[in-house]
Scaffold this active site. Sequence first.
Site, PDB file in Angstrom:
ATOM      1  N   ASP A  81       0.844  -1.191   0.000  1.00 46.37           N
ATOM      2  CA  ASP A  81       0.000   0.000   0.000  1.00 46.37           C
ATOM      3  C   ASP A  81       0.888   1.253   0.000  1.00 46.37           C
ATOM      4  O   ASP A  81       1.800   1.374   0.820  1.00 46.37           O
ATOM      5  CB  ASP A  81      -0.880  -0.039   1.259  1.00 46.37           C
ATOM      6  CG  ASP A  81      -1.987   0.992   1.236  1.00 46.37           C
ATOM      7  OD1 ASP A  81      -2.432   1.379   0.140  1.00 46.37           O
ATOM      8  OD2 ASP A  81      -2.435   1.391   2.339  1.00 46.37           O
ATOM      9  N   HIS A  82       0.636   2.162  -0.916  1.00 50.57           N
ATOM     10  CA  HIS A  82       1.352   3.442  -0.978  1.00 50.57           C
ATOM     11  C   HIS A  82       2.881   3.319  -1.022  1.00 50.57           C
ATOM     12  O   HIS A  82       3.589   3.953  -0.221  1.00 50.57           O
ATOM     13  CB  HIS A  82       0.962   4.349   0.196  1.00 50.57           C
ATOM     14  CG  HIS A  82      -0.455   4.818   0.131  1.00 50.57           C
ATOM     15  ND1 HIS A  82      -0.874   5.801  -0.729  1.00 50.57           N
ATOM     16  CD2 HIS A  82      -1.568   4.415   0.783  1.00 50.57           C
ATOM     17  CE1 HIS A  82      -2.172   5.986  -0.583  1.00 50.57           C
ATOM     18  NE2 HIS A  82      -2.630   5.149   0.321  1.00 50.57           N
ATOM     19  N   HIS A 208      -9.211   4.692  -2.688  1.00 48.19           N
ATOM     20  CA  HIS A 208      -8.547   4.812  -1.382  1.00 48.19           C
ATOM     21  C   HIS A 208      -9.452   5.600  -0.435  1.00 48.19           C
ATOM     22  O   HIS A 208     -10.414   6.232  -0.866  1.00 48.19           O
ATOM     23  CB  HIS A 208      -7.206   5.535  -1.531  1.00 48.19           C
ATOM     24  CG  HIS A 208      -6.115   4.648  -2.047  1.00 48.19           C
ATOM     25  ND1 HIS A 208      -5.051   4.265  -1.274  1.00 48.19           N
ATOM     26  CD2 HIS A 208      -5.943   4.059  -3.252  1.00 48.19           C
ATOM     27  CE1 HIS A 208      -4.262   3.472  -1.988  1.00 48.19           C
ATOM     28  NE2 HIS A 208      -4.778   3.337  -3.196  1.00 48.19           N
ATOM     29  N   ALA A 210     -11.578   4.729   1.811  1.00 51.74           N
ATOM     30  CA  ALA A 210     -12.964   4.286   1.609  1.00 51.74           C
ATOM     31  C   ALA A 210     -13.580   3.620   2.840  1.00 51.74           C
ATOM     32  O   ALA A 210     -14.532   2.854   2.713  1.00 51.74           O
ATOM     33  CB  ALA A 210     -13.033   3.366   0.400  1.00 51.74           C
ATOM     34  N   ILE A 252      -9.612  -0.277   2.908  1.00 52.88           N
ATOM     35  CA  ILE A 252     -10.179  -0.104   4.241  1.00 52.88           C
ATOM     36  C   ILE A 252      -9.106  -0.330   5.306  1.00 52.88           C
ATOM     37  O   ILE A 252      -8.581  -1.438   5.435  1.00 52.88           O
ATOM     38  CB  ILE A 252     -11.352  -1.092   4.448  1.00 52.88           C
ATOM     39  CG1 ILE A 252     -12.476  -0.784   3.442  1.00 52.88           C
ATOM     40  CG2 ILE A 252     -11.870  -1.019   5.890  1.00 52.88           C
ATOM     41  CD1 ILE A 252     -13.458  -1.914   3.240  1.00 52.88           C
ATOM     42  N   ASP A 253      -8.790   0.698   6.031  1.00 53.11           N
ATOM     43  CA  ASP A 253      -7.869   0.609   7.161  1.00 53.11           C
ATOM     44  C   ASP A 253      -8.508   1.201   8.422  1.00 53.11           C
ATOM     45  O   ASP A 253      -8.583   0.557   9.466  1.00 53.11           O
ATOM     46  CB  ASP A 253      -6.564   1.343   6.827  1.00 53.11           C
ATOM     47  CG  ASP A 253      -5.502   1.145   7.900  1.00 53.11           C
ATOM     48  OD1 ASP A 253      -5.778   0.434   8.893  1.00 53.11           O
ATOM     49  OD2 ASP A 253      -4.400   1.699   7.775  1.00 53.11           O
TER      50      ASP A 253
HETATM   51  P1  13P Z   1      -9.230   4.612   5.131  1.00 47.52           P
HETATM   52  O1  13P Z   1      -8.420   5.532   5.986  1.00 47.52           O
HETATM   53  O2  13P Z   1     -10.502   5.267   4.700  1.00 47.52           O
HETATM   54  O3  13P Z   1      -9.474   3.300   5.779  1.00 47.52           O
HETATM   55  O4  13P Z   1      -8.393   4.342   3.784  1.00 47.52           O
HETATM   56  C1  13P Z   1      -7.378   3.370   3.769  1.00 47.52           C
HETATM   57  C2  13P Z   1      -6.516   3.447   2.546  1.00 47.52           C
HETATM   58  O5  13P Z   1      -6.812   4.101   1.556  1.00 47.52           O
HETATM   59  C3  13P Z   1      -5.280   2.666   2.565  1.00 47.52           C
HETATM   60  O6  13P Z   1      -4.523   2.877   1.416  1.00 47.52           O
HETATM   61  O1  G3H Z   2      -3.322   5.008   3.473  1.00 43.16           O
HETATM   62  C1  G3H Z   2      -2.824   4.811   4.565  1.00 43.16           C
HETATM   63  C2  G3H Z   2      -3.150   3.556   5.289  1.00 43.16           C
HETATM   64  O2  G3H Z   2      -4.267   3.762   6.115  1.00 43.16           O
HETATM   65  C3  G3H Z   2      -1.951   3.071   6.033  1.00 43.16           C
HETATM   66  O3  G3H Z   2      -1.654   3.909   7.099  1.00 43.16           O
HETATM   67  O4  G3H Z   2       0.769   4.453   6.779  1.00 43.16           O
HETATM   68  O5  G3H Z   2      -0.325   4.646   9.037  1.00 43.16           O
HETATM   69  O6  G3H Z   2       0.121   2.399   8.047  1.00 43.16           O
HETATM   70  P1  G3H Z   2      -0.173   3.856   7.779  1.00 43.16           P
HETATM   71 ZN    ZN Z   3      -4.628   4.838   0.647  1.00 39.82          ZN
END
Ligand code: 13P
Ligand code: G3H
Ligand code: ZN
Length: 306
Positions: A81-82, A208, A210, A252-253
């Site tokens: 992710d990212h 993202h 979401a 979803i995080d």
């Molecule tokens: P949320 O913060 O809405 O859960 O988004 C998570 C996300 O985009 C992780 O890349």
């Molecule tokens: O987009 C970000 C995700 O919610 C991950 O968050 O970089 O704090 O692990 P994080």
């Molecule tokens: Zn994201």
Amino acid sequence: PLVSPKEMFEGAYAGGYAIGAFNVNNMEIIQGIMEAGSEENAPLILQVSAGAKKYAGLGYIMKLMEAALLDTDLPVVLHLDHGANFEICKEVIDGGFTSVMIDGSHLPFEENIAETKKVVEYAHERGVWVEAELGRLAGVEEDVVSEKTIYTDPDEAVEFVERTGCDSLAIAIGTSHGAYKFTGEAKLDFDRLDKIASLLPNYPIVLHGASSVVPEFVAMANEFGGDIAGAKGVPEDLLRKAASKAVCKINIDTDIRLAMTGVIRKFMAENPTVFDPRGYLGASREAVKEMVRHKIINVLGCSNKA
Ligand code: 13P
Ligand code: G3H
Ligand code: ZN
Ligand code: NA
């Protein structure tokens, strides 16, 4: 088994649903998500941010995933992710991830293209999927703060995909990361999504930021000593609408964080004599599982699509 998202997204696009991409960083989160996916026979994407990788260590992540996949035939994507640059993408590709995101959304257009192309070249030689991002979400993203959404330009999106060869594209249509997504009415730019989808037929789009910011968990956290005021997420009906369109991956995080925090606060308050971590971690694992099941059934629509 660990798989590429290719077939998942083909199914999602054709079937008008989306795959949930859930952020993971420890055993209980992975177990909760895996149990939900298994019960619902739903394909899963488990994603790891740079922060998660630093927290758990890549070795633990890989071994936890190996353990998670031992007793199941469920198709699971392990996704970065990212990814901030080529180097981190290369590291996890070499480590066995089946999908990476190169996030050059904070870079000027041409630099985003150049960095994305470099990742695409390395990843595709190894059969790994590449998600890229164009446009910018409001809020904090990779330490870059954007006050307002910079909505993805449809024509630029086409040029970007053609020139980079990226396999899926994260776009900005009004969502943002974290628990404070909207101050007023929650709305997404579906016209823009439709325009992008019409210019890029059959091309998987990623959303993202979401999380719904499930009100029940916010209220639970606040009732038991938390102070999470003014939190607001993407309403479920908007997510269902996005999932019915070109959006094939919904990230979803925050909802995982809120579920765990709400339940742990409640458990601690209601069980003041308990000091066995399996009590509150077990309760939070169960909450993650039920929350993810709810998403699969009622928001993503990917039940029985594995
Ligand atoms: P949320 O913060 O809405 O859960 O988004 C998570 C996300 O985009 C992780 O890349
Ligand atoms: O987009 C970000 C995700 O919610 C991950 O968050 O970089 O704090 O692990 P994080
Ligand atoms: Zn994201
Ligand atoms: Na869809």
